[in-house]
Write a protein that holds these residues in place. Structure first.
Motif, short mmCIF file in Angstrom:
data_model
loop_
_atom_site.label_atom_id
_atom_site.label_comp_id
_atom_site.label_asym_id
_atom_site.label_seq_id
_atom_site.Cartn_x
_atom_site.Cartn_y
_atom_site.Cartn_z
N ASP A 194 41.34 -89.17 -79.93
CA ASP A 194 41.26 -87.81 -80.31
C ASP A 194 42.49 -87.07 -80.51
O ASP A 194 43.27 -87.45 -79.71
CB ASP A 194 40.21 -87.13 -79.39
N THR A 211 38.39 -89.34 -92.02
CA THR A 211 38.38 -90.01 -90.68
C THR A 211 37.48 -91.33 -90.98
O THR A 211 37.64 -92.37 -90.28
CB THR A 211 37.95 -88.98 -89.65
N SER A 224 42.52 -81.55 -81.92
CA SER A 224 42.57 -80.42 -82.94
C SER A 224 41.38 -79.84 -82.54
O SER A 224 41.39 -78.39 -83.01
CB SER A 224 42.76 -80.94 -84.51
N ALA A 265 34.01 -87.84 -85.09
CA ALA A 265 35.13 -86.98 -85.65
C ALA A 265 34.92 -86.57 -86.78
O ALA A 265 34.53 -87.25 -87.74
CB ALA A 265 36.45 -88.06 -85.70
N VAL A 293 39.80 -79.20 -95.20
CA VAL A 293 39.52 -79.51 -93.63
C VAL A 293 38.35 -80.56 -93.60
O VAL A 293 38.59 -81.41 -92.73
CB VAL A 293 38.75 -78.22 -93.20
N ASP A 310 46.15 -89.29 -83.91
CA ASP A 310 45.37 -88.67 -85.40
C ASP A 310 44.78 -90.16 -85.95
O ASP A 310 45.12 -90.89 -86.09
CB ASP A 310 46.24 -88.22 -86.06
N GLY A 340 36.56 -89.11 -81.67
CA GLY A 340 36.39 -87.57 -81.47
C GLY A 340 35.70 -87.45 -80.11
O GLY A 340 34.75 -86.78 -80.00
N ASN A 348 34.98 -82.16 -88.82
CA ASN A 348 34.73 -80.77 -88.72
C ASN A 348 33.77 -80.44 -88.37
O ASN A 348 32.45 -80.55 -89.10
CB ASN A 348 35.32 -80.04 -89.89
N ARG A 354 39.96 -83.76 -95.03
CA ARG A 354 40.66 -84.55 -93.97
C ARG A 354 40.04 -84.81 -92.72
O ARG A 354 40.03 -86.18 -92.21
CB ARG A 354 41.92 -83.61 -93.38
N ASN A 355 39.10 -84.01 -92.04
CA ASN A 355 38.51 -84.30 -90.84
C ASN A 355 37.28 -84.96 -90.86
O ASN A 355 36.80 -85.74 -89.90
CB ASN A 355 38.40 -82.95 -89.87
N THR A 356 36.59 -84.86 -91.87
CA THR A 356 35.15 -85.49 -92.05
C THR A 356 35.14 -86.61 -92.72
O THR A 356 34.48 -87.68 -92.39
CB THR A 356 34.25 -84.36 -92.63
N SER A 381 35.32 -74.48 -93.08
CA SER A 381 35.63 -75.31 -94.38
C SER A 381 35.00 -74.59 -95.43
O SER A 381 35.73 -74.78 -96.59
CB SER A 381 35.08 -76.45 -94.12
#
Length: 313
Positions: A31, A101, A34, A79, A93, A56, A7, A81, A96-98, A87
């Protein structure tokens, strides 16, 4: 040292990469852009000691491949959200992103025998504990936002992976981080709204939401100070400032710095700005202060500097 910044093109990550490069470290940034922006790191990509991968993190094979190829020694996990309100309408979100990762990075570390990590956690893991001083040993953590839940779940993964693989992990739980390159949040929203309509400002909630705001350079200073002092296992600190800023006070500062007078404030009402918002909390910073770190800027000073940073002042 060769550092892997997950990130790194984001708000905090880009400032961290600057600090790492200034200290002479080699930096590998991964990164998918996104949330991060190439513009945040364009000036850094000219450096010899940086490599950027637009990939990703959830691609476990790719993450493993890059860590192995680059012979990574330290992972900095920024990395996630970063916009909690987003969210609230789409919990996936955060999964997946928090949360995911974190799993991907820890698996990459396990496979490549990487032993050191910094993890950006949050005050949101504590939940809505009114009138309670929150310290690192506060029991019964019950986050009320999907974001806080994903961060707390990530902390659980860190505990297990650090124990099973003899890792040393530095975890900072910090409040709202503000400064140059801000991409969301109350200050960002107020500036945008006032540029569109300098006569009226919509304020979510009742304006009495009061929280500590930390200047991004204070946070980076803490990371750089503690990153090589950690012991085996999880090393947890609250990072923040002793003062707080109310949303109404932030509105006043933004208007003042933008040179606007007689702005009509229109409150939407309610104690919180949105579902999952924690209107007020108190942070205990005794542990990090005892260890030798103090923020340079108060909450209001951080707000004022951030308005100037993002308005060209």
């Amino acid at each position: 040292m060769k550092a892997f910044v997950a990130g790194g093109a984001g708000f905090i990550g880009s400032h961290l990469m600057e600090a790492l490069l200034q200290e002479g470290h080699e930096v590998v940034c991964m990164d998918n852009l996104s949330l991060g922006r190439r513009a945040n790191i364009a000036h850094l990509l000219k450096e010899d000691k940086i490599r950027f991968y637009e990939e990703d993190l959830l691609d476990l094979d790719k993450t493993d491949e890059i860590m192995k190829k680059e012979e990574i020694e330290y992972v900095f996990h920024l990395a996630a959200n970063s916009d909690i309100r987003t969210s609230a309408e789409n919990p996936s979100v955060e999964y997946r992103n928090t949360y995911s990762t974190t799993y991907s990075l820890l698996e990459g570390m396990r496979k490549n025998h990487i032993k050191k990590m910094f993890f950006a956690s949050t005050s949101a893991v504590y939940g809505n504990k009114k009138d309670q001083m929150l310290d690192e040993d506060t029991p019964d953590l019950r986050p009320v936002s999907y974001y806080g839940a994903a961060k707390l779940g990530s902390e659980a993964l860190l505990n297990a992976y650090s124990y099973m693989n003899d890792m040393s992990v530095l975890v900072f739980r910090f409040p709202n981080v503000i400064g140059p390159r801000l991409t969301h949040g109350v200050i960002f929203d107020f500036i945008r709204k006032l540029k569109e309509n300098p006569k009226e400002l919509e304020i979510l909630g009742d304006g009495q939401q009061t929280k500590p705001y930390i200047y991004v350079f204070d946070l980076i200073d803490a990371i750089m100070q503690f990153m090589n002092t950690i012991e085996a296992g999880v090393n947890l600190y609250n990072i923040g400032v002793e003062t707080s800023s109310s949303v109404a006070a932030i509105a006043d500062i933004v208007c003042e710095e933008m040179g606007l007078k007689d702005v009509n404030y229109r409150y939407t009402g309610g104690a919180g700005g949105w579902k999952g918002d924690v209107p007020k909390f108190q942070y205990c910073l005794d542990k990090v202060h005892t260890a030798g770190w103090h923020a340079k800027y108060t909450s209001d000073e951080a707000v004022r500097r951030t308005v100037r940073d993002n308005c060209g002042g």
